[in-house]
Structures are given as structure tokens and as C-alpha cells.
Write a protein that holds these residues in place. Structure first.
Motif, PDB file in Angstrom:
ATOM      1  N   UNK A   1     -40.923  16.685 -27.208  1.00 29.81           N
ATOM      2  CA  UNK A   1     -41.960  15.794 -27.736  1.00 29.81           C
ATOM      3  C   UNK A   1     -42.235  16.222 -29.178  1.00 29.81           C
ATOM      4  N   UNK A   2     -41.437  15.739 -30.127  1.00 35.35           N
ATOM      5  CA  UNK A   2     -41.544  16.218 -31.518  1.00 35.35           C
ATOM      6  C   UNK A   2     -42.870  15.888 -32.178  1.00 35.35           C
ATOM      7  N   UNK A   3     -43.593  14.879 -31.666  1.00 33.69           N
ATOM      8  CA  UNK A   3     -44.906  14.564 -32.233  1.00 33.69           C
ATOM      9  C   UNK A   3     -45.876  15.734 -32.054  1.00 33.69           C
ATOM     10  N   UNK A   4     -45.654  16.530 -31.019  1.00 32.65           N
ATOM     11  CA  UNK A   4     -46.491  17.695 -30.744  1.00 32.65           C
ATOM     12  C   UNK A   4     -45.799  19.002 -31.106  1.00 32.65           C
ATOM     13  N   UNK A   5     -44.478  19.026 -30.971  1.00 36.45           N
ATOM     14  CA  UNK A   5     -43.716  20.269 -31.107  1.00 36.45           C
ATOM     15  C   UNK A   5     -42.558  20.032 -32.076  1.00 36.45           C
ATOM     16  N   UNK A   6     -42.756  20.456 -33.314  1.00 32.24           N
ATOM     17  CA  UNK A   6     -41.822  20.120 -34.393  1.00 32.24           C
ATOM     18  C   UNK A   6     -40.423  20.680 -34.167  1.00 32.24           C
ATOM     19  N   UNK A   7     -40.302  21.795 -33.457  1.00 32.02           N
ATOM     20  CA  UNK A   7     -38.994  22.436 -33.282  1.00 32.02           C
ATOM     21  C   UNK A   7     -38.378  22.194 -31.905  1.00 32.02           C
ATOM     22  N   UNK A   8     -38.980  21.318 -31.122  1.00 33.59           N
ATOM     23  CA  UNK A   8     -38.514  21.111 -29.745  1.00 33.59           C
ATOM     24  C   UNK A   8     -37.115  20.507 -29.692  1.00 33.59           C
ATOM     25  N   UNK A   9     -36.822  19.566 -30.577  1.00 34.93           N
ATOM     26  CA  UNK A   9     -35.497  18.937 -30.561  1.00 34.93           C
ATOM     27  C   UNK A   9     -34.427  19.950 -30.950  1.00 34.93           C
ATOM     28  N   UNK A  10     -34.712  20.755 -31.974  1.00 35.56           N
ATOM     29  CA  UNK A  10     -33.748  21.776 -32.394  1.00 35.56           C
ATOM     30  C   UNK A  10     -33.458  22.749 -31.253  1.00 35.56           C
ATOM     31  N   UNK A  11     -34.491  23.145 -30.530  1.00 37.72           N
ATOM     32  CA  UNK A  11     -34.304  24.068 -29.411  1.00 37.72           C
ATOM     33  C   UNK A  11     -33.495  23.420 -28.294  1.00 37.72           C
ATOM     34  N   UNK A  12     -33.767  22.145 -28.023  1.00 42.81           N
ATOM     35  CA  UNK A  12     -33.021  21.443 -26.973  1.00 42.81           C
ATOM     36  C   UNK A  12     -31.550  21.294 -27.358  1.00 42.81           C
ATOM     37  N   UNK A  13     -31.281  20.974 -28.618  1.00 40.72           N
ATOM     38  CA  UNK A  13     -29.896  20.881 -29.074  1.00 40.72           C
ATOM     39  C   UNK A  13     -29.188  22.223 -28.927  1.00 40.72           C
ATOM     40  N   UNK A  14     -29.887  23.298 -29.277  1.00 44.74           N
ATOM     41  CA  UNK A  14     -29.320  24.636 -29.151  1.00 44.74           C
ATOM     42  C   UNK A  14     -28.985  24.934 -27.689  1.00 44.74           C
ATOM     43  N   UNK A  15     -29.888  24.599 -26.788  1.00 47.84           N
ATOM     44  CA  UNK A  15     -29.649  24.839 -25.360  1.00 47.84           C
ATOM     45  C   UNK A  15     -28.477  24.019 -24.839  1.00 47.84           C
ATOM     46  N   UNK A  16     -28.348  22.789 -25.316  1.00 44.43           N
ATOM     47  CA  UNK A  16     -27.241  21.951 -24.853  1.00 44.43           C
ATOM     48  C   UNK A  16     -25.909  22.421 -25.435  1.00 44.43           C
ATOM     49  N   UNK A  17     -25.941  22.942 -26.650  1.00 47.11           N
ATOM     50  CA  UNK A  17     -24.715  23.542 -27.204  1.00 47.11           C
ATOM     51  C   UNK A  17     -24.324  24.764 -26.379  1.00 47.11           C
ATOM     52  N   UNK A  18     -25.319  25.535 -25.939  1.00 48.67           N
ATOM     53  CA  UNK A  18     -25.034  26.675 -25.070  1.00 48.67           C
ATOM     54  C   UNK A  18     -24.484  26.213 -23.727  1.00 48.67           C
ATOM     55  N   UNK A  19     -24.967  25.080 -23.249  1.00 49.90           N
ATOM     56  CA  UNK A  19     -24.448  24.537 -21.981  1.00 49.90           C
ATOM     57  C   UNK A  19     -22.965  24.215 -22.088  1.00 49.90           C
ATOM     58  N   UNK A  20     -22.520  23.819 -23.283  1.00 45.47           N
ATOM     59  CA  UNK A  20     -21.108  23.478 -23.472  1.00 45.47           C
ATOM     60  C   UNK A  20     -20.197  24.678 -23.281  1.00 45.47           C
TER      61      UNK A  20
END
Length: 223
Positions: free
Chosen positions: A100-119
Motif C-alpha cells: 500500500x504505497x499511499x501509506x508505505x513508500x518503500x513497500x513496493x520496492x520490498x515486494x519486488x525484492x522478495x519476488x526476485x528472491x523467490x525466482x
């Protein structure tokens, strides 16, 4: 065995397990996701699943890595659920992204990082590290350099992640899951969907989880 799949519907999120589906929203007007996004989601969902495919209870967690309540659930509740319910074959737990980037500015970056780790099949170690060190990276203007240091702790060669992050290879997947959750009426984190039962919003305390899961397991198992 058919892997769990995620598909988006016109009015909600359809969670497909094998050939069967559960529609969270009321309308039943499924539409296909963008093929590339769908293929990526299908490929990475098993990497963020804990537990047996034959577990009588399946739980989908919609979570934001920067959300403090999600952190509480991940750090204080999930380890015990894993020991008492997931490892014992009673529950399968599946993680979905709802930054929810409206509340958490770095949430998308963290999610992308986690999904890259999933790969590279290291989602859960990174999941745990992101929540453990949430207070370190959450306030940063640019969290990227700190997030990359977590790769070392997770045992991931940095070269395996840098290209994925620089090219935003998992951004469409993260955005697609967030859009699907929003269409299903989910607007806060953490929210979990217990298949065949319904949604639970907020970070419930451990004792509440124990009561809920014990009761549902007994019902499902006919005990």
C-alpha cells in the motif's frame, strides 16, 4: 501435481487450486490476466507457499512488507502457526503481495525484492529478513542498497538479484496481485482468506489463531 495458481476476475480475485476455484468477490466474471504476468505469478506462487498441498486448510495471506501489523503477524504469530499447524500437515499458507504505497513508500520496492528472491527459491528467508529489519529500511529515502545487503544474510549471490531489481522484472506481478486484492474488496493488511470460510482482517493474536485453526481443522477432519 498442479501448482497453485492466481487469476484475476473482473470483480475480484479468483484463487485456483488445481482445477477448482474459490471466488472471493460476489460476481463470477473471470477474465484472463496479461499472459506474461499470469505466467510469472504461476511460476512463483509455489516458492511462497508453506505446507502440504493435501492440508485440509488453505490460507492466503495478503501482506505489505512495510506494514507494522503484518510484521507483528510474521514475527510473533506465523512461526508458531508453522510449528503447530503447517509442519503437522493441517494448514497450507500462501503469501500474496498487497503493498500500500499511499501509506508505505518503500513497500513496493520490498515486494519486488522478495519476488526476485523467490525466482532463486529464497523467498521465505528474505520474507523473514524484511520483517525483522523493517525499522531499518522502512524510513530510508532509497531502500535499495540496504535491501541488497539482506541478500548476503539470505545466502543469495548479489548478482542473482541486481538485474532482476534494476529491470523491475517482478513489478508487474506485484502490481497485479495488489490490483486483484483491491478488486476483491481488500483494502488493509494483513488480510487472510481461509479457503471455504472467509476473510480475517488485522493481526489477530496467537491465541485467537489457535482457536480458529483448531476449530476449523476439527470440522474439516471430521473430528
Amino acid at each position: 501435481m498442479v501448482s497453485p495458481r492466481v487469476r484475476w476476475a473482473a470483480a475480484g480475485l479468483v484463487l485456483l487450486l488445481g482445477g477448482g476455484g474459490v471466488l472471493i468477490a460476489a460476481r463470477r466474471q473471470p477474465v484472463s490476466a496479461q499472459p506474461a504476468r499470469q505466467a510469472q505469478a504461476d511460476a512463483l506462487l509455489p516458492q511462497r507457499t508453506k505446507g502440504s498441498a493435501t492440508a485440509p486448510l488453505t490460507i492466503y495471506e495478503m501482506s505489505d512488507f512495510q506494514c507494522p501489523y503484518c510484521r507483528r503477524q510474521a514475527v510473533e504469530v506465523l512461526p508458531t502457526i508453522e510449528k503447530e499447524f503447517i509442519a503437522t500437515g493441517k494448514v497450507r499458507w500462501i503469501f500474496l503481495n498487497l503493498p500500500i504505497p499511499e501509506l508505505h513508500a518503500n513497500a513496493v520496492a520490498a515486494a519486488e525484492f522478495a519476488m526476485c528472491a523467490a525466482k532463486v527459491n529464497r523467498f521465505w528467508p528474505v520474507h523473514d529478513l524484511l520483517f525483522t529489519y523493517q525499522d531499518k529500511w522502512a524510513p530510508l529515502k532509497d531502500p535499495g542498497p540496504f535491501l541488497i545487503t539482506l541478500a548476503d544474510s539470505a545466502g543469495i549471490p548479489r548478482d542473482s538479484l541486481v538485474g532482476c531489481l534494476q529491470n523491475h522484472e517482478t513489478r508487474a506481478l506485484v502490481q497485479g496481485e495488489a490490483e486483484g486484492a483491491a478488486k476483491s474488496g481488500v483494502s488493509s493488511t494483513p488480510t487472510v482468506y481461509i479457503e471455504g470460510v472467509g476473510m480475517l482482517r488485522g493481526a489477530a493474536p496467537l491465541e485467537s489463531w489457535r482457536g480458529i485453526l483448531d476449530s476449523l481443522y476439527k470440522e474439516k477432519a471430521g473430528r
